[in-house]
Design a protein around this motif. Sequence first.
Motif, PDB file in Angstrom:
ATOM      1  N   HIS A  66       0.802  -1.215   0.000  1.00 32.53           N
ATOM      2  CA  HIS A  66       0.000   0.000   0.000  1.00 32.53           C
ATOM      3  C   HIS A  66       0.838   1.270   0.000  1.00 32.53           C
ATOM      4  CE1 HIS A  66       0.925  -0.265   4.217  1.00 32.53           C
ATOM      5  NE2 HIS A  66       0.322   0.876   4.470  1.00 32.53           N
TER       6      HIS A  66
ATOM      7  N   ILE B 243       1.949   3.533  -3.915  1.00 31.00           N
ATOM      8  CA  ILE B 243       1.356   4.730  -4.515  1.00 31.00           C
ATOM      9  C   ILE B 243       1.985   5.991  -3.939  1.00 31.00           C
ATOM     10  CG2 ILE B 243      -0.785   6.060  -4.734  1.00 31.00           C
ATOM     11  CD1 ILE B 243      -2.283   3.436  -4.897  1.00 31.00           C
TER      12      ILE B 243
ATOM     13  N   TYR C 159      -6.073  -0.878   1.170  1.00 36.71           N
ATOM     14  CA  TYR C 159      -5.329  -0.429  -0.006  1.00 36.71           C
ATOM     15  C   TYR C 159      -5.585  -1.306  -1.232  1.00 36.71           C
ATOM     16  CZ  TYR C 159      -1.863  -4.070   1.115  1.00 36.71           C
ATOM     17  OH  TYR C 159      -1.223  -5.261   1.364  1.00 36.71           O
TER      18      TYR C 159
ATOM     19  N   THR D  45      -7.472   0.364  -3.887  1.00 35.75           N
ATOM     20  CA  THR D  45      -6.704   1.237  -4.781  1.00 35.75           C
ATOM     21  C   THR D  45      -6.202   0.460  -5.984  1.00 35.75           C
ATOM     22  OG1 THR D  45      -6.006   2.565  -2.886  1.00 35.75           O
ATOM     23  CG2 THR D  45      -4.732   2.808  -4.924  1.00 35.75           C
TER      24      THR D  45
ATOM     25  N   ARG E 292      -9.188  -0.330  -8.227  1.00 37.63           N
ATOM     26  CA  ARG E 292      -9.608   0.858  -8.982  1.00 37.63           C
ATOM     27  C   ARG E 292      -8.692   1.073 -10.188  1.00 37.63           C
ATOM     28  NH1 ARG E 292     -11.860   6.373  -7.568  1.00 37.63           N
ATOM     29  NH2 ARG E 292     -11.246   7.664  -9.344  1.00 37.63           N
ATOM     30  N   SER E 293      -7.371   0.911  -9.992  1.00 40.73           N
ATOM     31  CA  SER E 293      -6.425   1.094 -11.091  1.00 40.73           C
ATOM     32  C   SER E 293      -6.740   0.141 -12.241  1.00 40.73           C
ATOM     33  CB  SER E 293      -4.994   0.869 -10.586  1.00 40.73           C
ATOM     34  OG  SER E 293      -4.065   0.920 -11.646  1.00 40.73           O
TER      35      SER E 293
ATOM     36  N   ASN F 287     -14.457   4.566  -4.751  1.00 39.77           N
ATOM     37  CA  ASN F 287     -13.987   5.949  -4.720  1.00 39.77           C
ATOM     38  C   ASN F 287     -13.493   6.330  -3.335  1.00 39.77           C
ATOM     39  OD1 ASN F 287     -13.872   7.543  -7.059  1.00 39.77           O
ATOM     40  ND2 ASN F 287     -16.098   7.583  -7.227  1.00 39.77           N
TER      41      ASN F 287
ATOM     42  N   SER G  68     -10.361   4.053  -2.022  1.00 37.64           N
ATOM     43  CA  SER G  68      -9.111   4.121  -2.791  1.00 37.64           C
ATOM     44  C   SER G  68      -8.420   5.469  -2.634  1.00 37.64           C
ATOM     45  CB  SER G  68      -9.376   3.862  -4.280  1.00 37.64           C
ATOM     46  OG  SER G  68     -10.215   4.869  -4.825  1.00 37.64           O
ATOM     47  N   HIS G  69      -8.950   6.343  -1.786  1.00 31.86           N
ATOM     48  CA  HIS G  69      -8.337   7.649  -1.584  1.00 31.86           C
ATOM     49  C   HIS G  69      -8.020   7.908  -0.119  1.00 31.86           C
ATOM     50  CE1 HIS G  69      -9.996   8.434  -5.653  1.00 31.86           C
ATOM     51  NE2 HIS G  69      -8.949   9.224  -5.742  1.00 31.86           N
TER      52      HIS G  69
ATOM     53  N   TYR H 298      -3.440   6.224   4.254  1.00 27.22           N
ATOM     54  CA  TYR H 298      -3.134   5.024   5.016  1.00 27.22           C
ATOM     55  C   TYR H 298      -1.818   5.146   5.767  1.00 27.22           C
ATOM     56  CZ  TYR H 298      -6.505   3.539   1.547  1.00 27.22           C
ATOM     57  OH  TYR H 298      -7.589   3.459   0.740  1.00 27.22           O
TER      58      TYR H 298
END
Length: 398
Positions: A213, A216, A303, A306, A309-310, A345, A348-349, A352
């Motif tokens: 995680h 990013i 995470y 995330t 989502r990618s 949404n 994933s933002h 962390y």
Amino acid sequence: MSELIYNDLSQVAEQFREVLENGVNRKVKNQILVFAYNGTGKTRLSMEFKGLGKVSTIRPANIMDGVTTPLEVEDTTRDTLYFNAFTEDLFSWDNDLDNDQQRVLKINPDSHFFDGLQELEMENRIRPLLQRYADFDFQIDYSNWTINFKREIQNESGSHETIEHIKVSRGEENIFVWCFFLAVAQLAIDGQEAYNWVKYLYIDDPISSLDDHNAIAVASHLAQLLRDNTTIKTVISSHHALFFNVMWNELDGNKKLQPYFLKHDKENQQYKLRYTNSTPFFHHVALLEQLHEAVINDNLYTYHFTILRSILEKTATFHGFKNFSACIKQGDDDPDGILHARLINILSHGNYSLFEPMEMTEENKEHFRRILNEFMDNYRFNPELFPDGSVQQLSTEQ
């Protein structure tokens, strides 16, 4: 570009220098991004690249050298500032085994990595970077070439006190060394005299010991440093699919990035270098394998949304949709796909913690399994990589 084949890593390093110096098809390239699995030889490749820029010359000694003999001295020039496993070896622990109190991290004073350490006030340059990731502080002893780590804690009376000479964890030590490197790299990019010898940055697996995680955050931060840099050329190599993907997305806009996939053919003792064109499919497959394994092992953390989502975003773009929600199957309880899109949404933002990844709630785990399972049902992948029905079965049983 067809696959390029080399007999050793030195030839690959020469190819990288050729690309950075002369570009590809008359197009200038300032950055090379390499994906390679562990065991391919990424660290050795970084040292081969560094070695090609190291030149030793013999000249007559003079009075300024402070010697009368020998009559000749050797001067060595270099052009690559690198971060890899050897960079971490420039730091070593003195654990004060006799008293177990004055634990410090020792710095190798002979390395050019530490040129101008005191004069450039490195503490003030490293600290703002470190505060992004960690909750401890440090102090450099320039006379003894040591680092004292300290942390503020709240004692039983409720007041705060600072504990000196703490032994930080391996992960915390790695992130400190990484921030140290970032501070030095920034000096080189800014043209600081102590680092005017730097022509190339070579960064190999900067997050090799950190959790997924953090990819990013670290990749985005690194991209910020490199995005507008026009003075120093850079090679970045990693086995981490998510890190590679983020770096690609962050840096591709300048059109001066050359991405490669490096493979070691052990049977023929050859190295194969392939241009990956746009965001390469095998990274998405690798990411899906990570998610699939996390589901099977019930090892799901926030995470992972995330990563999901990618994958959804790239799939939506490939299929001509404007939003990743188009790749989420609409169920009877969510006919417009709004619930799951909103869930992705939000989750994933998140901001962390670096050392305390947050496990999903059981409800979110169920949503995650369902979204992933329906996505993989809708978009067919090689079944040999994903055992049939395992995600579906786990989703329905739990």
